[in-house]
Design a protein around this motif. Structure first.
Motif: not given
Length: 186
Positions: A1-12, A60-64, A107-109
């Motif tokens: 499983m490949r998980v993208l976390v938006t806001g991943g540099a924040g507190f939560i 770009r993020v989804f492609r890479e 991109w099929g997420a």
């Protein structure tokens, strides 16, 4: 499983990233660093400094990275900013989220979990009472309405785009490492 976390540099988001890594998942972080900190992203995690309003950057993020799942924690969460600049608030919280859904579709997420807001949507709840899901919205600032619209728009839009979406409405978060501006303090 490949998980993208938006806001991943924040507190939560950074805590979510750590939990996903502990589960042995492959993780990438997308964050514009408007309130998050690069040092909150663990070493070895893919990092993309991209704003959700930047459709080409999202592409770009989804492609890479090719995420199969997305944990959407990114938001313009400042009540002060939402009052001073409500257009920015809606652009980031609603249009940015819709850009994310479109990239997921293209991109099929498969799955989306996104952060909404708990108490702020309901405004002032009389002492001794609890706001339940059936409680009528009564926000006092622009940020909660943008989150409310997102909470009601994203699940059906996710279904239309062949993903499944689950809102996660949380209370205001706090912990010893959180600073008054919402940034992680280490």
């Amino acid at each position: 499983m490949r998980v993208l976390v938006t806001g991943g540099a924040g507190f939560i988001g950074s805590h979510i990233v750590e939990s996903l890594l502990e589960e042995g998942l492959e993780v990438a972080v997308l964050d514009n660093l408007s309130t998050g900190k690069r040092e909150n992203v663990p070493k070895g995690v893919y990092f993309y400094k991209v704003d959700l309003r930047d459709r080409e950057g999202l592409e770009r993020v989804f492609r890479e990275f090719r995420p199969t799942h997305v944990s959407h924690q990114a938001a313009q969460a400042s009540v002060k900013v939402s009052v001073e600049n409500p257009v920015l608030d809606f652009e980031v919280n609603l249009l940015g989220g819709l850009n994310l859904l479109e990239a997921m579709r293209k991109w099929g997420a498969e799955k989306l979990v996104f952060a909404s807001t708990g108490g702020a949507i309901y405004g002032e709840v009389p002492e001794g009472e609890a706001a339940e899901e059936t409680w009528p919205p009564g926000p006092k600032a622009p940020t909660p309405p943008a989150r409310l619209v997102s909470s009601t728009t994203f699940p059906p839009t996710a279904r239309i785009t062949a993903s499944s979406g689950l809102p996660s409405a949380t209370a205001t978060s706090t912990a010893p490492a959180k600073t008054p501006t919402g940034r992680r303090g280490w």
